[in-house]
Design a protein around this motif. Structure first.
Motif, short mmCIF file in Angstrom:
data_model
loop_
_atom_site.label_atom_id
_atom_site.label_comp_id
_atom_site.label_asym_id
_atom_site.label_seq_id
_atom_site.Cartn_x
_atom_site.Cartn_y
_atom_site.Cartn_z
N VAL A 142 -7.18 64.56 37.19
CA VAL A 142 -7.65 63.20 36.91
C VAL A 142 -7.18 62.28 38.02
O VAL A 142 -6.04 62.37 38.47
N PHE A 143 -8.06 61.37 38.46
CA PHE A 143 -7.69 60.39 39.47
C PHE A 143 -8.02 58.99 38.96
O PHE A 143 -8.84 58.82 38.05
N GLN A 144 -7.38 57.98 39.52
CA GLN A 144 -7.63 56.60 39.12
C GLN A 144 -9.05 56.20 39.48
O GLN A 144 -9.46 56.36 40.63
N GLU A 145 -9.79 55.72 38.52
CA GLU A 145 -11.20 55.41 38.76
C GLU A 145 -11.37 54.43 39.93
O GLU A 145 -10.58 53.51 40.11
N GLY A 146 -12.39 54.70 40.72
CA GLY A 146 -12.70 53.87 41.87
C GLY A 146 -11.94 54.22 43.13
O GLY A 146 -12.25 53.69 44.20
N GLN A 147 -10.95 55.12 43.05
CA GLN A 147 -10.10 55.44 44.20
C GLN A 147 -10.62 56.70 44.91
O GLN A 147 -10.26 57.83 44.54
N SER A 148 -11.45 56.53 45.90
CA SER A 148 -12.04 57.68 46.59
C SER A 148 -10.99 58.50 47.33
O SER A 148 -11.11 59.72 47.44
N ALA A 149 -9.93 57.84 47.82
CA ALA A 149 -8.89 58.59 48.53
C ALA A 149 -8.16 59.54 47.58
O ALA A 149 -7.84 60.68 47.97
N ALA A 150 -7.90 59.09 46.36
CA ALA A 150 -7.22 59.95 45.38
C ALA A 150 -8.12 61.12 45.01
O ALA A 150 -7.65 62.26 44.87
#
Length: 340
Positions: A278-286
């Motif tokens: 799972v990654f923080q929404e909106g964070q393309s780098a993550a």
């Protein structure tokens, strides 16, 4: 079991119509089509369950949001049946006063509540529901006897499956892939108003033939996609009017042993659990970091795929959802008997 459904229905967003002209029995379930009164919109129209259905019912489960006229009418009907409502609503909308009054009146008449996600249960309690509740999704999946047969390859095969609208965050996925040095390919399965803009973005980012827009695929054929997919990505973005209520495509992919990555939007983290990333929404780098991790570790891809299958087996098959629903019905019936 009797299912009461509209005789006719139009789904404007999908451009589809359904007709169910006559009652029938399917796999032991009686389908009872009734007239839908008003516009084809749940909060504006009305459907009444026939008296013959309610006469012998022990459980009346209404699958409409609490602010709909259909839900309130069902909860006001004279019946000894336990009144249970199924709700997906996970956003505290600024409803007009009439709908707020309907919602509050409905929630105070319930004997039990089934919520499709944790936020929906919390929201119902915030607005006055005090009875027993369970968090159970509305629909499950069939888990195949064996996972999809994928042959390891030199590139990470990524897929997105869903409607191409801004809130699905496909642009975030394209930006993440553009920053990766490891080889990859992307299949975008689905269509929608954002397709042309996403195709232009893919070209502007220089992604070329590594991205293929497949267009709409019939649901019966989506399972064929998993044979050529290492990881499914669901990069959804919350808006003031929408947040991911479940993300059913996740459990479809997990059932076939496909590794999954999802954003933090709505119910996605709860659906994936420990069986994916799972990654923080909106964070393309993550998101790019997670994709790079999987591109460099085929064993991790396989482990997540196996963990996903086991999570679906324990929580999200049709049989498991039926068992959990029936157990909750029994719990509500016992509580109702004690109170009477």
């Amino acid at each position: 079991v009797t299912a009461v459904i509209p005789r006719r229905w139009r789904e404007g967003q999908l451009g589809r119509r359904w007709e169910n002209p006559a009652a029938e029995v399917r796999d032991g379930v009686r389908i009872e089509p009734v007239r839908w009164l008003g516009p084809h919109h749940p909060s504006l129209g009305l459907m009444r369950a026939p008296r013959t259905v309610l006469a012998g019912a022990s459980v009346l489960q209404v699958e409409e949001e609490p602010w709909t006229p259909t839900a309130l009418l069902a909860m006001r009907r004279r019946t000894p049946a336990a009144r249970i409502l199924f709700t997906w609503e996970n956003l505290d909308r600024d409803l007009p006063l009439p709908l707020r009054l309907i919602r509050d009146a409905t929630l105070t008449r319930l004997d039990g509540l089934i919520a499709g996600n944790d936020a929906a249960e919390r929201l119902a309690r915030r607005h006055g529901f005090r009875g027993p509740a369970a968090v159970i999704p509305q629909l499950g999946v069939d888990i195949p006897a064996h996972p999809a047969l994928r042959t390891p390859g030199p590139i990470l095969r990524v897929a997105f499956v869903g409607r191409l609208v801004p809130e699905k965050g496909v642009d975030i996925l394209l930006h993440a892939l553009a920053s990766m040095s490891a080889p990859w390919s992307l299949a975008v399965v689905g269509d929608g108003p954002e397709r042309a803009a996403l195709e232009r973005l893919a070209a502007a980012l220089g992604l070329g033939r590594r991205v293929v827009f497949r267009g709409t695929v019939p649901h019966s054929r989506v399972a064929e996609e998993w044979h050529d997919t290492d990881v499914l990505v669901l990069p959804s973005l919350a808006t003031p009017r929408w947040s991911e209520q479940f993300g059913h495509v996740l459990v479809e992919a997990m059932a076939h042993g496909v590794a999954c990555i999802g954003s933090s939007c709505g119910a996605i983290p709860a659906v994936i659990g420990e069986a994916g990333l799972v990654f923080q929404e909106g964070q393309s780098a993550a998101l790019a970091d997670h994709l790079a991790q999987l591109a460099g570790d085929g064993a991790l891809v396989d482990r997540l795929g196996g963990a996903g299958r086991e999570r679906v087996r324990g929580l999200y098959t049709d049989d498991r959802i039926a068992e959990r629903t029936r157990a909750f019905h029994d719990e509500v019936l016992r509580a109702l008997k004690r109170s009477r």
